[in-house]
Structure formats: structure tokens, C-alpha cells
Motif scaffolding. Structure first.
Motif, PDB file in Angstrom:
ATOM      1  N   ARG A 173      70.482  31.229  75.233  1.00 39.77           N
ATOM      2  CA  ARG A 173      69.036  31.476  75.184  1.00 39.77           C
ATOM      3  C   ARG A 173      68.767  32.897  74.686  1.00 39.77           C
ATOM      4  O   ARG A 173      67.878  33.129  73.864  1.00 39.77           O
ATOM      5  CB  ARG A 173      68.421  31.250  76.572  1.00 39.77           C
ATOM      6  N   ALA A 174      69.535  33.865  75.172  1.00 46.95           N
ATOM      7  CA  ALA A 174      69.365  35.264  74.764  1.00 46.95           C
ATOM      8  C   ALA A 174      69.698  35.439  73.288  1.00 46.95           C
ATOM      9  O   ALA A 174      69.006  36.158  72.557  1.00 46.95           O
ATOM     10  CB  ALA A 174      70.260  36.163  75.612  1.00 46.95           C
ATOM     11  N   LYS A 184      69.468  20.417  77.557  1.00 45.42           N
ATOM     12  CA  LYS A 184      68.579  19.903  78.605  1.00 45.42           C
ATOM     13  C   LYS A 184      68.870  18.443  78.916  1.00 45.42           C
ATOM     14  O   LYS A 184      68.454  17.932  79.948  1.00 45.42           O
ATOM     15  CB  LYS A 184      67.117  20.046  78.160  1.00 45.42           C
ATOM     16  N   GLN A 205      66.931  34.049  71.147  1.00 40.29           N
ATOM     17  CA  GLN A 205      65.789  34.961  71.136  1.00 40.29           C
ATOM     18  C   GLN A 205      66.003  36.059  70.092  1.00 40.29           C
ATOM     19  O   GLN A 205      65.109  36.367  69.300  1.00 40.29           O
ATOM     20  CB  GLN A 205      65.583  35.557  72.536  1.00 40.29           C
ATOM     21  N   LYS A 224      79.993  29.960  75.178  1.00 38.42           N
ATOM     22  CA  LYS A 224      78.900  30.694  75.822  1.00 38.42           C
ATOM     23  C   LYS A 224      78.162  29.836  76.862  1.00 38.42           C
ATOM     24  O   LYS A 224      78.172  28.605  76.791  1.00 38.42           O
ATOM     25  CB  LYS A 224      77.912  31.178  74.763  1.00 38.42           C
ATOM     26  N   THR A 225      77.517  30.509  77.803  1.00 35.30           N
ATOM     27  CA  THR A 225      76.718  29.824  78.809  1.00 35.30           C
ATOM     28  C   THR A 225      75.317  29.571  78.250  1.00 35.30           C
ATOM     29  O   THR A 225      74.923  30.144  77.232  1.00 35.30           O
ATOM     30  CB  THR A 225      76.564  30.672  80.084  1.00 35.30           C
ATOM     31  N   GLU A 226      74.565  28.731  78.991  1.00 35.20           N
ATOM     32  CA  GLU A 226      73.204  28.416  78.573  1.00 35.20           C
ATOM     33  C   GLU A 226      72.337  29.677  78.500  1.00 35.20           C
ATOM     34  O   GLU A 226      71.542  29.835  77.575  1.00 35.20           O
ATOM     35  CB  GLU A 226      72.596  27.417  79.566  1.00 35.20           C
ATOM     36  N   ASP A 227      72.488  30.574  79.471  1.00 39.14           N
ATOM     37  CA  ASP A 227      71.707  31.816  79.481  1.00 39.14           C
ATOM     38  C   ASP A 227      72.057  32.699  78.289  1.00 39.14           C
ATOM     39  O   ASP A 227      71.177  33.294  77.660  1.00 39.14           O
ATOM     40  CB  ASP A 227      71.960  32.602  80.781  1.00 39.14           C
ATOM     41  N   GLU A 228      73.347  32.779  77.990  1.00 41.15           N
ATOM     42  CA  GLU A 228      73.785  33.592  76.850  1.00 41.15           C
ATOM     43  C   GLU A 228      73.234  33.027  75.544  1.00 41.15           C
ATOM     44  O   GLU A 228      72.842  33.767  74.642  1.00 41.15           O
ATOM     45  CB  GLU A 228      75.316  33.641  76.796  1.00 41.15           C
ATOM     46  N   GLN A 266      69.155  23.471  72.123  1.00 41.27           N
ATOM     47  CA  GLN A 266      68.462  23.615  73.408  1.00 41.27           C
ATOM     48  C   GLN A 266      68.064  22.253  73.963  1.00 41.27           C
ATOM     49  O   GLN A 266      68.135  22.023  75.165  1.00 41.27           O
ATOM     50  CB  GLN A 266      67.253  24.528  73.243  1.00 41.27           C
ATOM     51  N   ARG A 269      79.573  26.088  80.427  1.00 39.91           N
ATOM     52  CA  ARG A 269      79.774  26.686  79.109  1.00 39.91           C
ATOM     53  C   ARG A 269      79.975  25.606  78.052  1.00 39.91           C
ATOM     54  O   ARG A 269      80.464  24.522  78.368  1.00 39.91           O
ATOM     55  CB  ARG A 269      81.028  27.581  79.097  1.00 39.91           C
TER      56      ARG A 269
END
Ligand code: ZN
Length: 148
Positions: free
Chosen positions: A87-88, A139, A91, A81-85, A135, A53
Motif C-alpha cells: 500500500r505504501a 482483498k 502511494q 512484501k506485506t500488504e502494508d508495504e 489491491q 506476504r
């Protein structure tokens, strides 16, 4: 809706004049630079990721009101927040500023103030520069040299 747009403009101007989380984060383990040649916006982003996170993050740079305010609001929105959160969320934010209808998914909250950007396609890159930079930073797996 005019009143609402004015409110949004006030929020954007406020974040431009007094950006949150501005500067370089001491002890960061992620960093990236972003540049939007179209407008001349530059951003340097530093973050500390712990247990997947974003524990904390800061940005600095020079740019237009939209790019600066977007980075300021983003740093508040992604903290914890996490990386997936993230990314969402990006979007959903990208759909908002490009005028796509909102689907299900992440709540935008304060990021909604950038809905007016969809009327100015050239500004989309200003509003999304910080997200692309974030992002890139996420990475970046090698430890950045710390000033601490
Ligand atoms: Zn710009």
C-alpha cells in the motif's frame, strides 16, 4: 535529462517485450481482473499470499506498453512484501506518475522509470491498472479455484 528519459524508455520497452512473471500462477490463493476502458488494457493477476506476504505472483493480459511494463516491474517490486508495504509503495508510485513531489517513505527503485508518465495524464490509468488489480486481489479472501 534526455539521456535518462531514453534509458527509462528502454527499460519500459524491454519489460513490454519480455514481461517478467507472465502467465497464471499455479496454486495461487488470490486473483483479480483489471480493465482500463480508456485504453483497452486488460490484466489478470494471480498471487500466492503466505504469512501475510506475497510469496509469488504472475499476470497476464493485453494492453499498451505502459500497462504491460508497469505490471511486469510491479510483480518484481512487490514480491516478498506485506500488504502494508505494498500500500505504501503504491502511494509513492501514484505520487510519482501524477507528478506529486516525493515525500518520505517507500523506496521506488526500478519503479522510477515510470516518472515520465506524469507528463501524460491519460497514461496514469495504464500505469496504475496493475496496482489497483493487485489491491483487489489482496482483498479477495476466498480461495480461487486452482488449475493444479
Ligand atoms: Zn494503456
Amino acid at each position: 535529462m534526455t539521456g535518462l528519459n531514453e534509458l527509462y524508455q528502454d527499460v519500459i520497452l524491454h519489460h513490454y517485450k519480455s514481461p517478467r512473471n507472465y502467465g497464471e500462477l499455479p496454486g495461487h490463493n488470490r486473483a483479480a481482473d483489471g480493465h482500463n476502458p480508456l485504453c483497452g488494457d486488460r490484466i489478470h493477476l494471480t498471487a500466492r499470499v503466505e504469512d501475510g506476504r506475497i510469496a509469488d505472483l504472475r499476470f497476464q493480459g493485453s494492453g499498451c506498453a505502459i500497462s504491460t511494463a508497469s505490471a511486469s516491474v510491479m510483480t518484481e517490486a512487490v514480491k516478498g512484501k506485506t500488504e502494508d508495504e505494498i500500500r505504501a509503495l503504491f502511494q509513492r508510485f501514484h505520487d510519482l506518475v501524477t507528478g506529486k513531489p516525493a515525500g518520505d517513505g517507500a523506496e521506488l527503485g526500478k519503479l522510477e522509470v515510470f516518472s515520465g508518465v506524469s507528463e501524460f495524464p491519460v497514461r496514469v490509468k495504464c500505469a496504475t491498472l496493475c496496482w489497483h488489480t493487485l489491491q483487489a486481489a489482496l482483498k479477495n479472501t476466498h480461495q480461487t479455484v486452482s488449475t493444479e
